[in-house]
Design an enzyme around this catalytic site. Structure first.
Site, mmCIF file in Angstrom:
data_model
loop_
_atom_site.group_PDB
_atom_site.id
_atom_site.type_symbol
_atom_site.label_atom_id
_atom_site.label_comp_id
_atom_site.label_asym_id
_atom_site.label_seq_id
_atom_site.Cartn_x
_atom_site.Cartn_y
_atom_site.Cartn_z
ATOM 1 N N PRO A 61 127.179 116.456 139.832
ATOM 2 C CA PRO A 61 128.438 116.088 139.167
ATOM 3 C C PRO A 61 128.650 116.936 137.910
ATOM 4 O O PRO A 61 128.039 116.708 136.872
ATOM 5 C CB PRO A 61 128.250 114.602 138.826
ATOM 6 C CG PRO A 61 126.781 114.380 138.819
ATOM 7 C CD PRO A 61 126.128 115.441 139.678
ATOM 8 N N ASP A 91 125.199 118.906 133.994
ATOM 9 C CA ASP A 91 124.940 117.909 135.027
ATOM 10 C C ASP A 91 125.071 116.532 134.376
ATOM 11 O O ASP A 91 124.204 116.128 133.568
ATOM 12 C CB ASP A 91 123.523 118.148 135.590
ATOM 13 C CG ASP A 91 123.182 117.222 136.750
ATOM 14 O OD1 ASP A 91 123.784 116.133 136.838
ATOM 15 O OD2 ASP A 91 122.292 117.591 137.545
ATOM 16 N N HIS A 92 126.136 115.821 134.738
ATOM 17 C CA HIS A 92 126.445 114.567 134.046
ATOM 18 C C HIS A 92 125.485 113.440 134.416
ATOM 19 O O HIS A 92 125.535 112.356 133.838
ATOM 20 C CB HIS A 92 127.896 114.173 134.354
ATOM 21 C CG HIS A 92 128.533 113.352 133.277
ATOM 22 N ND1 HIS A 92 127.827 112.771 132.250
ATOM 23 C CD2 HIS A 92 129.836 113.019 133.059
ATOM 24 C CE1 HIS A 92 128.650 112.106 131.462
ATOM 25 N NE2 HIS A 92 129.875 112.243 131.924
ATOM 26 N N ARG A 93 124.585 113.680 135.383
ATOM 27 C CA ARG A 93 123.577 112.642 135.667
ATOM 28 C C ARG A 93 122.578 112.535 134.525
ATOM 29 O O ARG A 93 121.956 111.504 134.319
ATOM 30 C CB ARG A 93 122.821 112.977 136.974
ATOM 31 C CG ARG A 93 123.683 112.867 138.210
ATOM 32 C CD ARG A 93 122.951 113.384 139.428
ATOM 33 N NE ARG A 93 122.602 114.789 139.312
ATOM 34 C CZ ARG A 93 121.929 115.475 140.213
ATOM 35 N NH1 ARG A 93 121.519 114.879 141.318
ATOM 36 N NH2 ARG A 93 121.670 116.759 140.043
#
Ligand code: CAO
Length: 248
Positions: free
Chosen positions: A47, A220-222
Site C-alpha cells: 500500500p 509502505d503504509h503498513r
C-alpha cells in the site's frame, strides 16, 4: 469460506492494433521483463502513499560551484541526496527497516545501504551503495559514476543490486515536478527527485529567488505513517539547506 480478499481482474485486452493502422512489434528486454514483474508485484502488494515536499538547495548549488572552482570534480546533486537519505535512515529507524517474510515482524537494520535507480539502454537497474553514512560525498560521487557507467555498458550482477535499505530515483536531469516512485520491496520507502527550479520565495523575511528541489517520498503504509514521512522529508529539507555537514 470466502477468501478475505481476492483480486479479480478481467483478462488483458488482446487487441489487433494493425486493424487501426501500421504497427511494429518488438520484444521487451530481459531486464525489462524481470524488473516489470517485480514492479507489478510491489505495486499490487504494497500500500503505497507518496508524500511530496521541496527542499531549498540554493546553498548546496553554491557549494557545488565552489567545489568545482577549487579544482575538485563537481559532484552532481545525487551523492548529496544519498548522504542526506543516509542521515535520515539513521535518525528515523522506521525507514531503515523491512517487513520479514511473515509480514508480522519488522527487521531494523544497523547498516545504511542506499540504492540508486540507473536508466540503461536495456532497462532500469538499481545498484546499491554500501555504508553511505560513513563515506564522504566525493567518494559516493565517484562510486555512482563508476557503477552507473558499468550498469550502462555491461549490466550488473545481482550482488550489486541486493541489500539496499532505501532507494533514490532521480529524474532531475530531465524534468518534472513530482511522481510516484514504486517501492523496491522489501525496502519500505523510495525517494523520487525531480528537476530543481528557481522559485520566488520568502526567505529570511525578504522575497528572494531560491533553487527548490521537488521531493516525492513513496512509503509502505503498513509500517510507515504519514507523520513519519513528513518528518523524514523535513529532515531532508533541513540537511540539504545546510549542506556543509553532508560533505564528510
Ligand atoms: N535538478 C536539476 N539538475 C539536476 C538534478 C536536479 N534534481 N539532478 C541532476 N541534475 C543535473 C546534474 O547536476 C548534472 O548537471 P551539472 O553537470 O551541472 O552538475 C546534470 O543534471 C546531469 O546529471 P546526471 O544524470 O549525469 O547525474 P546524476 O548524478 O544526477 O544521476 C544517474 C546519475 C545514473 C542516477 C542518472 O543519470 C539516471 O540514470 N537517472 C535515471 C533514474 C531513473 O530512470 N529513474 C526512474 C525510475 S522509475 O522508471
Amino acid at each position: 469460506m470466502a477468501a478475505a480478499y481476492e483480486l479479480k481482474l478481467p483478462p488483458w485486452p488482446d487487441v489487433d492494433f494493425s486493424a487501426f493502422g501500421q504497427t511494429e512489434t518488438v520484444p521487451l528486454s530481459r531486464i525489462q521483463k524481470l524488473t516489470g514483474s517485480y514492479l507489478s508485484r510491489n505495486w499490487v502488494a504494497v500500500p503505497h502513499v507518496t508524500h511530496h515536499d521541496s527542499a531549498d538547495i540554493t546553498e548546496l548549488e553554491a557549494l557545488r560551484a565552489r567545489l568545482a572552482q577549487e579544482g575538485q570534480a563537481k559532484p552532481t546533486l545525487l551523492p548529496f541526496l544519498v548522504k542526506a537519505v543516509a542521515t535520515g535512515l539513521q535518525r528515523y529507524p522506521v525507514f531503515n527497516a523491512s517487513l520479514d517474510a511473515s509480514g508480522e515482524k519488522v527487521v531494523l537494520k544497523k547498516y545504511v545501504h542506499v540504492g540508486v535507480a540507473v536508466d540503461t539502454p536495456k532497462g532500469l537497474l538499481v545498484p546499491v551503495l554500501r555504508d553511505c553514512e560513513r563515506k564522504p560525498v566525493l567518494t559516493l560521487a565517484g562510486e555512482i559514476s563508476e557503477i552507473a557507467a558499468r550498469a550502462r555498458e555491461k549490466g550488473l550482477p545481482m550482488a550489486d543490486m541486493m541489500g539496499g535499505c532505501m532507494s533514490i530515483s532521480s529524474l532531475g536531469h530531465i524534468g518534472g515536478i513530482g511522481f510516484t516512485p514504486i517501492i523496491n520491496a522489501p525496502e519500505l520507502a523510495i525517494l523520487g527527485v525531480c528537476k530543481a527550479e528557481w522559485t520566488a520565495k520568502r526567505h529570511e523575511g525578504e522575497l528572494a529567488w531560491r533553487l527548490m528541489l521537488p521531493l516525492s517520498l513513496s512509503y509502505d503504509h503498513r509500517v510507515i505513517n504519514g507523520a513519519d514521512a513528513a518528518r523524514f522529508t523535513a529532515h531532508l529539507r533541513e540537511v540539504l539547506a545546510s549542506p556543509g555537514s553532508l560533505l564528510d
